[in-house]
Design a protein around this motif. Structure first.
Motif, PDB file in Angstrom:
ATOM      1  N   ASN A 148       0.813  -1.218   0.000  1.00 30.35           N
ATOM      2  CA  ASN A 148       0.000   0.000   0.000  1.00 30.35           C
ATOM      3  C   ASN A 148       0.851   1.274   0.000  1.00 30.35           C
ATOM      4  O   ASN A 148       0.326   2.371  -0.170  1.00 30.35           O
ATOM      5  N   ALA A 149       2.163   1.108   0.210  1.00 31.33           N
ATOM      6  CA  ALA A 149       3.056   2.270   0.210  1.00 31.33           C
ATOM      7  C   ALA A 149       3.294   2.751  -1.216  1.00 31.33           C
ATOM      8  O   ALA A 149       3.116   2.010  -2.185  1.00 31.33           O
ATOM      9  N   ARG A 150       3.715   3.996  -1.357  1.00 28.49           N
ATOM     10  CA  ARG A 150       4.087   4.544  -2.653  1.00 28.49           C
ATOM     11  C   ARG A 150       5.565   4.257  -2.921  1.00 28.49           C
ATOM     12  O   ARG A 150       6.341   4.038  -2.003  1.00 28.49           O
ATOM     13  N   VAL A 209      10.911   6.966 -13.997  1.00 28.92           N
ATOM     14  CA  VAL A 209      10.880   7.756 -12.765  1.00 28.92           C
ATOM     15  C   VAL A 209      10.362   9.160 -13.051  1.00 28.92           C
ATOM     16  O   VAL A 209      11.090  10.034 -13.514  1.00 28.92           O
ATOM     17  N   ASP A 210       9.082   9.364 -12.797  1.00 25.96           N
ATOM     18  CA  ASP A 210       8.473  10.678 -12.860  1.00 25.96           C
ATOM     19  C   ASP A 210       7.526  10.799 -11.673  1.00 25.96           C
ATOM     20  O   ASP A 210       7.453   9.915 -10.823  1.00 25.96           O
ATOM     21  N   ASN A 270       4.719   8.244  -7.048  1.00 27.44           N
ATOM     22  CA  ASN A 270       3.531   8.269  -6.192  1.00 27.44           C
ATOM     23  C   ASN A 270       2.608   7.078  -6.415  1.00 27.44           C
ATOM     24  O   ASN A 270       1.521   7.024  -5.842  1.00 27.44           O
ATOM     25  N   ARG A 271       3.064   6.121  -7.217  1.00 27.94           N
ATOM     26  CA  ARG A 271       2.234   4.953  -7.503  1.00 27.94           C
ATOM     27  C   ARG A 271       2.300   3.950  -6.351  1.00 27.94           C
ATOM     28  O   ARG A 271       3.393   3.625  -5.862  1.00 27.94           O
ATOM     29  N   PRO A 272       1.166   3.422  -5.889  1.00 29.03           N
ATOM     30  CA  PRO A 272       1.194   2.362  -4.872  1.00 29.03           C
ATOM     31  C   PRO A 272       1.928   1.127  -5.385  1.00 29.03           C
ATOM     32  O   PRO A 272       1.789   0.756  -6.557  1.00 29.03           O
ATOM     33  N   SER A 279       4.344  -3.982 -11.714  1.00 28.01           N
ATOM     34  CA  SER A 279       4.523  -5.343 -12.219  1.00 28.01           C
ATOM     35  C   SER A 279       5.397  -6.137 -11.261  1.00 28.01           C
ATOM     36  O   SER A 279       6.081  -5.571 -10.395  1.00 28.01           O
ATOM     37  N   GLY A 280       5.394  -7.467 -11.423  1.00 25.63           N
ATOM     38  CA  GLY A 280       6.227  -8.301 -10.569  1.00 25.63           C
ATOM     39  C   GLY A 280       7.699  -7.977 -10.696  1.00 25.63           C
ATOM     40  O   GLY A 280       8.443  -7.977  -9.716  1.00 25.63           O
TER      41      GLY A 280
END
Length: 507
Positions: free
Chosen positions: A384-386, A417-418, A423-425, A430-431
């Motif tokens: 759940n972290a970013r 990296v943007d 900020n994506r969870p 992807s794995g």
């Protein structure tokens, strides 16, 4: 459909959100296609979409411009499912726990194949393992048979369908056999048995095959022992570029040349062996830990009855060798204090640890004296972290600043990296992306001892090369590394690892 390829355009979405889109996904007919690519990028869902295995009530799928319910009724899908076979990545999803394995092996058209004993003996090489007759009477459960044994039973079903295809007077041209990570639960010996059997059947009568794998060392197996089939084998890699999937040709020579370059590059490892000192020992673990009713026995040589401690020194990589299921990950977790066993006796430098050492003391060592990369990234990461928060809260040294972390992310996530990515969870990555974060998170720590459990899991070739370079840098810095991996060829090519063998007694 083309006479030479099965061409596909695939669009998969859920509740209006795009999941996978591939404008051109071509599978050559009557050839074996090896499909590489990062874990979680979409290889499995695309192959299931093609094979008609997705639920049109749950997903919005369009294949070649045809809505999925219509595509499922095409002759292509009907014949493919009737005459081909799909080997699932997780065999438990296909095996029925309410039927004995022998009944599942003979269900439906599988009963028509009369070569079952030969197929089973090829996949088991019966002198090496549990008797097949006993396993045939088992109802598959979560922990019995083992993952590798379940995988082999699913492969046996596929080979029975292949046998029927070979002996058929005029088999359907729509037939396709899909193997989704078929060797993930197999050791290298069994993997090679599977490949040899697949290639031998293909020599009898070519059939369309899609083999999805992360195991690039299969390329070496092809070019060492099956050169007569090179013209009938295609190597491809699925990549993600700006949220669109691209199927590209993968040059097997790029992998083979990289392995040879590693082998030919002089290593300082052998020179260091002659200069070893007792002061260099970072870890000493005594053999004979009892856990789950078994004793874990360590030795320096394969099949040796002599026991030896596990010793890891500065600048040393130790490769822990054992068949699947023996307890390599269990041993790693014992060292980290995540599991407890009887007769545990370990020195971490000057620190003496036993099965009586308090958990609180062990926790103080994590991230300061030793760190571990888990086999499955989901075990280590807060989903759940970013992304930008994944390094927070760890005991990093002073030089690990936010700028340093950002540079590391940019190096291992090029063009990704943007603001949106940071900020994506984690759960939406992807794995392969999760695995890269899993590795960077631990390798950024300044611990003297590193334990890496299947560190190359789910990585594409570019990421593998970067992680190997990072690992060798850690070795040059004087870190001690315990390595658990199925990628023996890659690590053997580096010429840097000593081996310790693990076996279990009392099962």
């Amino acid at each position: 459909m083309s006479n030479r390829t099965f061409p596909y355009q695939i669009h998969i979405s859920s509740q209006g959100k795009l999941l996978v889109e591939a404008d051109r996904f071509d599978i050559p007919r009557h050839q074996i296609t090896f499909l590489f690519g990062e874990s979680g990028i979409g290889k499995s869902i695309i192959s299931k979409a093609i094979y008609g295995l997705l639920d049109p009530q749950e997903l919005d799928v369009v294949v070649n411009g045809i809505p999925y319910e219509g595509y499922l009724k095409t002759r292509h899908v009907v014949d493919m499912q009737a005459d081909g076979f799909f080997v699932f990545q997780e065999p438990s999803s296909h095996l029925n726990p309410l039927m004995k394995l022998q009944d599942q092996l003979r269900e439906g058209t599988l009963a028509q194949a009369r070569t079952e004993p030969d197929i089973l003996s090829q996949l088991w090489e019966t002198t090496r393992g549990t008797g097949i007759k006993e396993l045939l009477r088992v109802y598959p459960q979560p922990h019995r048979p083992s993952g590798g044994e379940k995988q082999r039973f699913l492969l046996a079903m596929a080979f029975k369908k292949i046998e029927l295809y070979i002996i058929h007077a005029s088999p359907s041209e729509q037939t396709m056999f899909v193997f989704d990570e078929p060797t993930g639960s197999l050791d290298n010996v069994t993997r090679n048995l599977f490949l040899a059997f697949l290639f031998n059947q293909f020599r009898r009568r070519p059939f369309t095959t899609l083999l999805i794998t992360h195991d690039y060392s299969m390329i070496s197996e092809v070019f060492k022992f099956h050169t007569d089939l090179v013209d009938s084998i295609v190597f491809k890699e699925l990549t993600l570029n700006k949220n669109r999937l691209q199927l590209n040709e993968f040059s097997p020579q790029s992998y083979l040349k990289w392995i040879k370059t590693n082998q030919d590059t002089p290593s300082s490892h052998k020179a260091r062996k002659s200069r070893r000192s007792p002061k260099d020992i970072l870890l000493r673990l005594e053999s004979g830990i009892s856990v789950f009713g078994r004793r874990l026995i360590l030795s320096r040589y394969a099949r040796s009855k002599n026991v030896s401690p596990l010793i890891i020194r500065r600048h040393q990589i130790v490769y822990l060798n054992a068949p699947s299921g023996v307890g390599k990950t269990t041993l790693a977790k014992l060292i980290m204090g995540l599991m407890r066993g009887q007769d545990f006796d370990m020195h971490l430098g000057e620190i003496h640890l036993t099965d009586a050492t308090p958990t609180q003391f062990w926790q103080q060592l994590w991230g300061r004296k030793m760190g571990m990369v888990f086999q499955h990234a989901d075990e280590a990461l807060n989903l759940n972290a970013r992304v930008k928060d994944i390094f927070a809260g760890l005991p990093y040294p002073e030089h690990i600043t936010s700028d340093y972390v950002h540079r590391m992310l940019e190096e291992h996530f090029p063009s990704e990296v943007d603001y949106s990515f940071l900020n994506r969870p984690i759960k939406y990555l992807s794995g392969g992306q999760k695995q890269r974060l899993n590795l960077l998170r631990t390798l950024s720590l300044d611990t003297e001892l590193l334990i890496l459990d299947e560190p190359l899991n789910g990585l594409d070739f570019v990421s593998i090369k970067k992680m190997i370079d990072l690992l060798l840098t850690k070795q040059e810095e004087g870190k001690g590394i315990l390595l658990i991996s199925h990628n023996e060829e890659i690590f053997d090519s580096l010429g840097t690892a000593d081996r310790v063998y693990l076996r279990a007694e009392g099962e």
